[in-house]
Scaffold this motif. Sequence first.
Motif, mmCIF file in Angstrom:
data_model
loop_
_atom_site.group_PDB
_atom_site.id
_atom_site.type_symbol
_atom_site.label_atom_id
_atom_site.label_comp_id
_atom_site.label_asym_id
_atom_site.label_seq_id
_atom_site.Cartn_x
_atom_site.Cartn_y
_atom_site.Cartn_z
ATOM 1 N N TYR A 81 -11.680 -0.969 -0.676
ATOM 2 C CA TYR A 81 -11.039 -0.513 0.441
ATOM 3 C C TYR A 81 -10.808 1.093 0.233
ATOM 4 C CZ TYR A 81 -10.465 -5.570 0.729
ATOM 5 O OH TYR A 81 -10.591 -6.748 0.806
ATOM 6 N N THR A 92 -3.721 2.465 1.445
ATOM 7 C CA THR A 92 -4.730 1.994 0.454
ATOM 8 C C THR A 92 -4.799 0.556 0.698
ATOM 9 O OG1 THR A 92 -3.454 2.064 -1.526
ATOM 10 C CG2 THR A 92 -4.821 3.935 -1.029
ATOM 11 N N GLY A 93 -6.020 -0.282 0.678
ATOM 12 C CA GLY A 93 -6.047 -1.523 0.570
ATOM 13 C C GLY A 93 -6.652 -2.239 1.916
ATOM 14 N N ASN A 94 -6.590 -3.332 1.895
ATOM 15 C CA ASN A 94 -7.262 -4.173 3.168
ATOM 16 C C ASN A 94 -6.274 -4.237 4.425
ATOM 17 O OD1 ASN A 94 -8.244 -6.047 4.912
ATOM 18 N ND2 ASN A 94 -8.240 -7.971 3.450
ATOM 19 N N PRO A 95 -6.661 -3.982 5.427
ATOM 20 C CA PRO A 95 -5.668 -3.807 6.865
ATOM 21 C C PRO A 95 -5.324 -5.075 7.023
ATOM 22 C CG PRO A 95 -7.710 -2.367 7.173
ATOM 23 C CD PRO A 95 -8.054 -3.153 5.846
ATOM 24 N N THR A 100 2.256 -6.184 2.982
ATOM 25 C CA THR A 100 2.000 -4.398 3.155
ATOM 26 C C THR A 100 3.563 -3.626 2.571
ATOM 27 O OG1 THR A 100 0.522 -4.103 5.144
ATOM 28 C CG2 THR A 100 2.093 -2.210 4.634
ATOM 29 N N VAL A 127 -4.323 -4.405 -4.562
ATOM 30 C CA VAL A 127 -4.881 -4.008 -3.497
ATOM 31 C C VAL A 127 -6.399 -4.280 -3.682
ATOM 32 C CG1 VAL A 127 -5.397 -1.565 -2.797
ATOM 33 C CG2 VAL A 127 -3.189 -1.978 -3.335
ATOM 34 N N GLN A 133 -1.862 -4.137 0.849
ATOM 35 C CA GLN A 133 -1.934 -2.993 1.546
ATOM 36 C C GLN A 133 -0.642 -1.962 1.174
ATOM 37 O OE1 GLN A 133 -3.650 -1.105 5.651
ATOM 38 N NE2 GLN A 133 -1.700 -1.982 5.937
ATOM 39 N N ARG A 135 1.120 1.680 1.249
ATOM 40 C CA ARG A 135 1.405 2.885 2.138
ATOM 41 C C ARG A 135 2.331 3.811 1.192
ATOM 42 N NH1 ARG A 135 1.415 3.248 7.496
ATOM 43 N NH2 ARG A 135 3.584 4.180 7.239
#
Length: 272
Positions: A81, A92-95, A100, A127, A133, A135
């Motif tokens: 990702y 960073t990471g999968n939406p 999150t 992640v 996800q 932030r």
Amino acid sequence: MGGAERTARKRRQQQQQQQSAGKQAVAKARKSTDPKRVGIIVGAIVVVAAVVIGGLIWTNASQNATEGQKIPTAQSANSQYPERREGLVVVTGNPDAPVTIDVYADFLCPVCRQFQEAYGQEIEQKVAQGQLQLRTHMVPMLVEASDPPGYSLDAANASLLAADAGKFTAFHDSLYANQPEEGKRGYSKEQLIELGRDLGITDPAFAQGVNSGKFDKQLTAEMQRISNDSSLHQDFGNGNRGFGTPTVTHNGKIVDFTDQQWLDKLISNAQS
């Protein structure tokens, strides 16, 4: 069991022991009634650049330990990702990840380093696995806590520029793995630029942005906004309440990470 396998097993055991010790240190610091152990509560503490503690006088050599030093690069977990900057936040990471989290941290904050040592690898693995996800908010809280002042802001600005180059996580991890001591010399802009080069950042916009302080004004304004956001305030005891670093939130609520299983529980609850 062969020698190589025994060596690898021993290394894994050492890493697990270090992470466990780090988690215990974070929990102890977070539970302390001394707010300086968990970051600086804005307006509550005056940081003195040079102090004498228990008769120990800092020498010039100790004060300037980072001068002329190359910042070693750190390895981070591989993720499919891509990193992306959304304003002053790096995502960073999968939406579509089930969880999150928002992490607010300062590159000069000692407890933020302990948090990174304790949970950084676990966070990056989740992640990379698409479970989380992340932030990340770089908050220049300790701008006056380096000598000369400014490292906290310079590092935050440089990390945003590293995000634009797709190197945020490696840059972030390198700065925490080699964190300067609070109250002493941080790293210069030239050293931050060199770290970027060592991580493969070739776009001249990175060095230009570091030297010009591209995001400095925005970061300073955001720090003020965050410090006034009551939803991010915590009670540190002895009547001290305010914003401190590190702070972790999930769905707008502050997460108590003194529980070493906090991240597993967040993901488990989201998937149940």
